[in-house]
Design a protein around this motif. Structure first.
Motif, PDB file in Angstrom:
ATOM      1  N   SER A  51       0.777  -2.012   5.095  1.00 61.74           N
ATOM      2  CA  SER A  51       0.274  -2.021   6.348  1.00 61.74           C
ATOM      3  C   SER A  51       0.547  -0.492   7.077  1.00 61.74           C
ATOM      4  CB  SER A  51       0.945  -2.927   7.380  1.00 61.74           C
ATOM      5  OG  SER A  51       2.246  -2.487   7.616  1.00 61.74           O
ATOM      6  N   LEU A  52       1.193   0.272   6.287  1.00 63.33           N
ATOM      7  CA  LEU A  52       1.494   1.822   6.641  1.00 63.33           C
ATOM      8  C   LEU A  52       0.881   2.702   5.774  1.00 63.33           C
ATOM      9  CD1 LEU A  52       5.142   1.332   7.708  1.00 63.33           C
ATOM     10  CD2 LEU A  52       3.154   1.189   9.196  1.00 63.33           C
ATOM     11  N   ARG A  53       0.346   2.389   4.743  1.00 68.01           N
ATOM     12  CA  ARG A  53      -0.177   3.149   3.649  1.00 68.01           C
ATOM     13  C   ARG A  53      -0.931   4.239   4.211  1.00 68.01           C
ATOM     14  NH1 ARG A  53       0.371   2.172  -1.428  1.00 68.01           N
ATOM     15  NH2 ARG A  53       0.620  -0.372  -1.204  1.00 68.01           N
ATOM     16  N   ASP A  54      -1.758   4.225   5.276  1.00 67.60           N
ATOM     17  CA  ASP A  54      -2.573   5.143   5.653  1.00 67.60           C
ATOM     18  C   ASP A  54      -1.792   6.391   6.417  1.00 67.60           C
ATOM     19  OD1 ASP A  54      -2.280   3.288   7.558  1.00 67.60           O
ATOM     20  OD2 ASP A  54      -3.561   4.331   8.946  1.00 67.60           O
ATOM     21  N   LEU A  55      -0.700   5.902   6.770  1.00 70.30           N
ATOM     22  CA  LEU A  55       0.348   6.761   7.427  1.00 70.30           C
ATOM     23  C   LEU A  55       1.357   7.551   6.501  1.00 70.30           C
ATOM     24  CD1 LEU A  55       1.274   4.812  10.509  1.00 70.30           C
ATOM     25  CD2 LEU A  55      -0.563   6.322  10.189  1.00 70.30           C
TER      26      LEU A  55
ATOM     27  N   ASP B 232      11.940  -0.759  -0.046  1.00 65.04           N
ATOM     28  CA  ASP B 232      11.942  -1.046  -1.332  1.00 65.04           C
ATOM     29  C   ASP B 232      10.684  -1.047  -1.773  1.00 65.04           C
ATOM     30  OD1 ASP B 232      10.819  -3.341  -0.029  1.00 65.04           O
ATOM     31  OD2 ASP B 232      12.789  -4.565  -0.277  1.00 65.04           O
ATOM     32  N   GLN B 233      10.122  -1.710  -2.769  1.00 69.13           N
ATOM     33  CA  GLN B 233       8.742  -1.661  -3.217  1.00 69.13           C
ATOM     34  C   GLN B 233       7.779  -2.174  -2.256  1.00 69.13           C
ATOM     35  OE1 GLN B 233       8.931  -3.332  -6.977  1.00 69.13           O
ATOM     36  NE2 GLN B 233       8.952  -1.179  -7.945  1.00 69.13           N
ATOM     37  N   HIS B 234       8.258  -3.259  -1.286  1.00 67.71           N
ATOM     38  CA  HIS B 234       7.435  -3.751  -0.451  1.00 67.71           C
ATOM     39  C   HIS B 234       7.601  -3.643   1.012  1.00 67.71           C
ATOM     40  CE1 HIS B 234       6.545  -6.239  -3.867  1.00 67.71           C
ATOM     41  NE2 HIS B 234       7.896  -6.273  -4.224  1.00 67.71           N
ATOM     42  N   ASP B 235       8.653  -3.607   1.697  1.00 71.35           N
ATOM     43  CA  ASP B 235       8.872  -3.187   3.006  1.00 71.35           C
ATOM     44  C   ASP B 235       9.800  -2.018   3.183  1.00 71.35           C
ATOM     45  OD1 ASP B 235       7.586  -5.998   3.966  1.00 71.35           O
ATOM     46  OD2 ASP B 235       9.530  -6.611   2.687  1.00 71.35           O
TER      47      ASP B 235
ATOM     48  N   ASP C 299       5.269   4.238  15.463  1.00 69.89           N
ATOM     49  CA  ASP C 299       5.978   3.376  16.552  1.00 69.89           C
ATOM     50  C   ASP C 299       5.080   2.400  16.923  1.00 69.89           C
ATOM     51  OD1 ASP C 299       8.383   4.908  16.325  1.00 69.89           O
ATOM     52  OD2 ASP C 299       7.934   6.240  18.155  1.00 69.89           O
ATOM     53  N   LYS C 300       3.842   2.592  17.189  1.00 67.18           N
ATOM     54  CA  LYS C 300       2.803   1.577  17.690  1.00 67.18           C
ATOM     55  C   LYS C 300       3.018   0.291  16.911  1.00 67.18           C
ATOM     56  CE  LYS C 300      -1.939   0.998  19.065  1.00 67.18           C
ATOM     57  NZ  LYS C 300      -3.336   1.420  19.098  1.00 67.18           N
ATOM     58  N   ARG C 301       2.833   0.556  15.554  1.00 63.07           N
ATOM     59  CA  ARG C 301       2.768  -0.610  14.652  1.00 63.07           C
ATOM     60  C   ARG C 301       4.040  -1.426  14.527  1.00 63.07           C
ATOM     61  NH1 ARG C 301      -1.088   1.745   9.689  1.00 63.07           N
ATOM     62  NH2 ARG C 301      -2.583   2.783  11.194  1.00 63.07           N
ATOM     63  N   ALA C 302       5.024  -0.607  14.626  1.00 63.32           N
ATOM     64  CA  ALA C 302       6.282  -1.192  14.504  1.00 63.32           C
ATOM     65  C   ALA C 302       6.664  -1.976  15.580  1.00 63.32           C
ATOM     66  CB  ALA C 302       7.541   0.006  14.487  1.00 63.32           C
TER      67      ALA C 302
END
Length: 211
Positions: A203-207, A174-177, A134-137
């Protein structure tokens, strides 16, 4: 006649074939999007014909009972299911309607279906830290709509509970977003319209939960 002087119903749709394992789920999603029915219904051409007939009957009843000028209604629906990758099907639902009042209504819903489990994908299935998500969004939301990083969202006219940004479950990827959609009246008044947030999956890979 033209759309502005004739009550009209339009359905554009695609859905799973009769022998598809997804048929029961896609039917259930379509029915829940278009109606308030709580029982299983087979979605086919007859289903849409019945919905059109009922809408026109409602208009005629309203017109016959009204003591003032009645403006034509309209009801436009698009339902589409498409393969996004080897594991997911995207359900996309769009509705635009007018049944009296100052303005029409518009609604969009997205659902991702896991074809292995035959279930709807939830955020909890994808990410392991909802607070950080939520913070990153919110950072992306403020960037896309040019909202100052320190501005109070409630003061900016938004309806988030306690002014705290929270994602919904109306998304696709999709593959990107991963893309989130907020309908009119969901997080703000009608005049503010709808909101779309695009977040790069990198940008969310670590989550991300490994799948």
């Amino acid at each position: 006649g033209e759309n502005n002087d004739t009550t009209k119903v339009t359905f554009l749709y695609s859905f799973a074939m009769d022998d598809s394992p997804l048929k029961k789920l896609t039917d259930s999603l379509t029915v829940s999007f278009m109606t308030e029915l709580k029982v299983p219904v087979r979605v086919d051409k007859k289903f849409f014909q019945n919905e059109a007939t009922n809408f026109l009957a409602d208009f005629k009843a309203y017109e016959s009972e009204s003591s003032h000028r009645v403006y034509p209604w309209y009801y436009n629906v698009e339902v589409d299911y498409c393969v996004k990758d080897s594991l997911h099907v995207k359900g996309e639902f769009m509705m635009d309607a007018y049944t009296g009042g100052a303005h029409g209504s518009h609604y969009v819903a997205y659902r991702m279906i896991n074809t292995k489990t035959n279930k709807i994908v939830q955020l909890a299935d994808l990410f392991n830290n909802r607070t950080e998500l939520d913070k990153r969004a919110e950072q992306q939301f403020r960037k896309e709509y040019q909202i100052d990083a320190n501005a109070n969202l409630k003061d900016e006219g938004f309806w988030f509970e306690d002014g705290k940004f929270t994602l919904n479950e109306n998304f696709y990827f999709d593959q990107h977003d991963i893309v989130f959609y907020f309908n009119p009246y969901e997080i703000g008044p009608y005049a503010m319209g709808s909101f779309t947030i695009h977040i790069p999956l990198d940008s969310l890979r670590d989550l991300s939960i490994k799948r």
